[in-house]
Design a protein around this motif. Structure first.
Motif, PDB file in Angstrom:
ATOM      1  N   TYR A 282       0.841  -1.193   0.000  1.00 39.29           N
ATOM      2  CA  TYR A 282       0.000   0.000   0.000  1.00 39.29           C
ATOM      3  C   TYR A 282       0.880   1.249   0.000  1.00 39.29           C
ATOM      4  CZ  TYR A 282      -3.806  -3.155   1.058  1.00 39.29           C
ATOM      5  OH  TYR A 282      -4.722  -4.174   0.995  1.00 39.29           O
ATOM      6  N   GLU A 283       0.554   2.169  -0.900  1.00 35.95           N
ATOM      7  CA  GLU A 283       1.244   3.453  -0.985  1.00 35.95           C
ATOM      8  C   GLU A 283       0.334   4.506  -0.354  1.00 35.95           C
ATOM      9  OE1 GLU A 283       3.588   5.882  -4.434  1.00 35.95           O
ATOM     10  OE2 GLU A 283       1.584   5.145  -4.933  1.00 35.95           O
ATOM     11  N   PRO A 284       0.640   4.964   0.866  1.00 33.47           N
ATOM     12  CA  PRO A 284      -0.236   5.924   1.538  1.00 33.47           C
ATOM     13  C   PRO A 284      -0.361   7.234   0.765  1.00 33.47           C
ATOM     14  CG  PRO A 284       1.308   4.942   3.099  1.00 33.47           C
ATOM     15  CD  PRO A 284       1.770   4.550   1.723  1.00 33.47           C
ATOM     16  N   GLY A 302      -3.918  -3.867   8.992  1.00 28.75           N
ATOM     17  CA  GLY A 302      -3.370  -5.108   9.543  1.00 28.75           C
ATOM     18  C   GLY A 302      -1.993  -5.406   9.004  1.00 28.75           C
ATOM     19  N   GLY A 303      -1.212  -4.339   8.756  1.00 30.73           N
ATOM     20  CA  GLY A 303       0.094  -4.529   8.135  1.00 30.73           C
ATOM     21  C   GLY A 303       1.212  -3.838   8.885  1.00 30.73           C
ATOM     22  N   THR A 314       2.916  -2.951   3.964  1.00 34.05           N
ATOM     23  CA  THR A 314       2.637  -4.262   3.387  1.00 34.05           C
ATOM     24  C   THR A 314       1.707  -5.026   4.316  1.00 34.05           C
ATOM     25  OG1 THR A 314       3.631  -6.266   2.452  1.00 34.05           O
ATOM     26  CG2 THR A 314       4.652  -5.380   4.442  1.00 34.05           C
ATOM     27  N   ALA A 315       0.860  -5.861   3.733  1.00 35.88           N
ATOM     28  CA  ALA A 315      -0.133  -6.600   4.520  1.00 35.88           C
ATOM     29  C   ALA A 315      -0.389  -7.952   3.867  1.00 35.88           C
ATOM     30  CB  ALA A 315      -1.429  -5.799   4.613  1.00 35.88           C
ATOM     31  N   THR A 325      -3.109   3.714  -2.131  1.00 35.72           N
ATOM     32  CA  THR A 325      -3.257   2.942  -3.352  1.00 35.72           C
ATOM     33  C   THR A 325      -2.724   1.537  -3.083  1.00 35.72           C
ATOM     34  OG1 THR A 325      -2.917   4.927  -4.681  1.00 35.72           O
ATOM     35  CG2 THR A 325      -2.646   2.805  -5.784  1.00 35.72           C
ATOM     36  N   GLY A 326      -3.539   0.520  -3.375  1.00 37.80           N
ATOM     37  CA  GLY A 326      -3.169  -0.860  -3.075  1.00 37.80           C
ATOM     38  C   GLY A 326      -2.645  -1.608  -4.287  1.00 37.80           C
TER      39      GLY A 326
END
Length: 413
Positions: A282-284, A302-303, A314-315, A325-326
């Protein structure tokens, strides 16, 4: 900008000329200017009208169709609040019960436009004569707004029950200012106003350091369609959330969602744990990063971080979130130009999206070095993991890709 270059456009003949101009086209501007002057129009008027036509075209992204009925200065447009964002500012004031708001350093009048549009009286104060003239034109249809050409601290604030200020963050030559002490009006002097008028809101640059935030403020970083545009400080009734920091993420359609953290807004950022790369990355959003809420986001997903110094989360499982963005992680490997080129060519990749964070590599140069010629597409992430350069091959969640990889957490080799 010289007021003399604006004044002719305010006259009926100048306004009529603006209305008659075709949509701005840089390739045709010179020829159009020549044709207009040949009809006998004053050369200065033609130049001013074409400048406004160009600025109006640029302003559509911030003001939509309303831009065609407004005037601008280059500097004023650069700093002007997007109309959808200004509406959010104005909503805060109305919800807090404000009835008469002083807009100190009003610029071209974007926030005053939104405040008056919600029925509040507005004292719009602008020191620069040309910009004040532009603001007067832009607010001409709103009797609730009054424009005054003066220094922000030279006006009588009697009867004002709310203050909004957007201090200039560039010098007259266009150089960006980074220290709050250099802003105009001075931020410290603006902050002193809250002793008299508790409803105070300030629009500052997104690079605002947490250490510079007053402890009684609610600091909110705001991004629009992925672009972090400002950091706002809210005080008194304008901050029903209480003291703290938050990220307001607004999508292209104008819908906004908030991730908030309570407490002292000047406190150190909470650090998230770091660990191995999982199945998802995931890019915050930049507003989340600026607000220091990456650890909060990681917990919600949860990562954990891929590296203690890198804002990638990461998760093990996918989670829908508007705050990042996932991506699904297809593969991971130590960075090696030779190995990466071979990997992508084996998969017939010709279109490559390169994302990076914590990497010194130049994506444009890397793209040239890879010299890909395939028909498939792919996305790679250049980053650091445990201090070492790594490449992650990913695909956006909800999007297909021509590169296939494992669903299980990738194992580096």
């Amino acid at each position: 900008m010289d007021p003399a270059s604006i004044r002719p456009l305010v006259d009926p003949a100048g306004w009529a000329l603006l209305a008659q101009l075709p949509p701005y086209d840089a390739a045709q501007a010179l020829a159009l200017g020549t044709a207009l002057r040949e009809t006998g129009l004053d050369a200065d008027l033609v130049a001013a009208a074409l400048t406004q036509s160009r600025l109006r075209a640029r302003a559509v992204g911030k003001f939509g169709d309303l831009a065609q009925d407004m005037l601008f200065t280059p500097e004023g447009l650069e700093q002007a609040t997007r109309l959808t964002v200004a509406a959010r500012h104005a909503h805060r004031f109305r919800t807090a019960g404000a009835t008469h708001v002083a807009d100190l350093g009003c610029g071209i009048g974007a926030d005053s436009l939104a405040l008056a549009g919600l029925g509040m009286r507005v004292l719009a104060v602008e020191r620069d004569p040309a910009t004040a003239m532009v603001a007067s034109v832009n607010l001409r249809q709103l009797p609730e707004a009054r424009v005054v050409t003066a220094d922000a601290f030279a006006v009588d604030l009697e009867g004002v029950d709310g203050v909004w200020a957007d201090p200039a963050r560039r010098t007259s030559s266009g150089r960006r200012l980074h220290e709050l002490a250099d802003y105009s009006p001075a931020v410290d002097a603006l902050l002193d106003l809250r002793a008299r008028i508790p409803r105070l809101g300030l629009k500052l640059g997104p690079g605002l350091a947490h250490r510079d935030i007053p402890r009684d403020a609610h600091a909110q970083w705001l991004s629009v369609a992925g672009d972090v545009v400002e950091a706002d400080l809210w005080f008194g009734d304008l901050a029903p959330e209480g003291a703290g920091r938050s990220a307001l993420v607004v999508d292209a359609a104008g819908t906004g969602v908030t991730l908030a953290g309570a407490g002292d807004p000047s406190s150190p950022v909470e650090q998230a744990d770091a660990g191995p790369v999982g199945s998802y990355l995931y890019e915050p959003d930049g507003a989340v990063i600026r607000a220091g809420l990456v650890a909060r986001l990681a917990a919600d997903l949860g990562g954990h971080l891929v590296d203690p110094t890198i804002a990638y989360v990461t998760a093990p499982a996918p989670t829908a979130t508007p705050f990042a963005t996932g991506f699904r992680v297809l593969d991971a490997m130590p960075f090696s130009l030779k190995r990466l080129k071979s990997y992508l060519r084996e998969r017939d990749v010709g279109v490559l999206e390169i994302k990076k964070r914590g990497s010194a590599l130049d994506p444009a140069r890397l793209r040239t070095q890879l010299a890909l010629r395939g028909s498939a597409s792919a996305t790679i992430v250049l980053t650091r993991i445990a201090g070492a350069p790594r490449v992650l091959v990913v695909e956006r969640l909800g999007a297909g890709t021509d590169v296939r990889g494992p669903v299980a957490p990738p194992e580096e080799s």
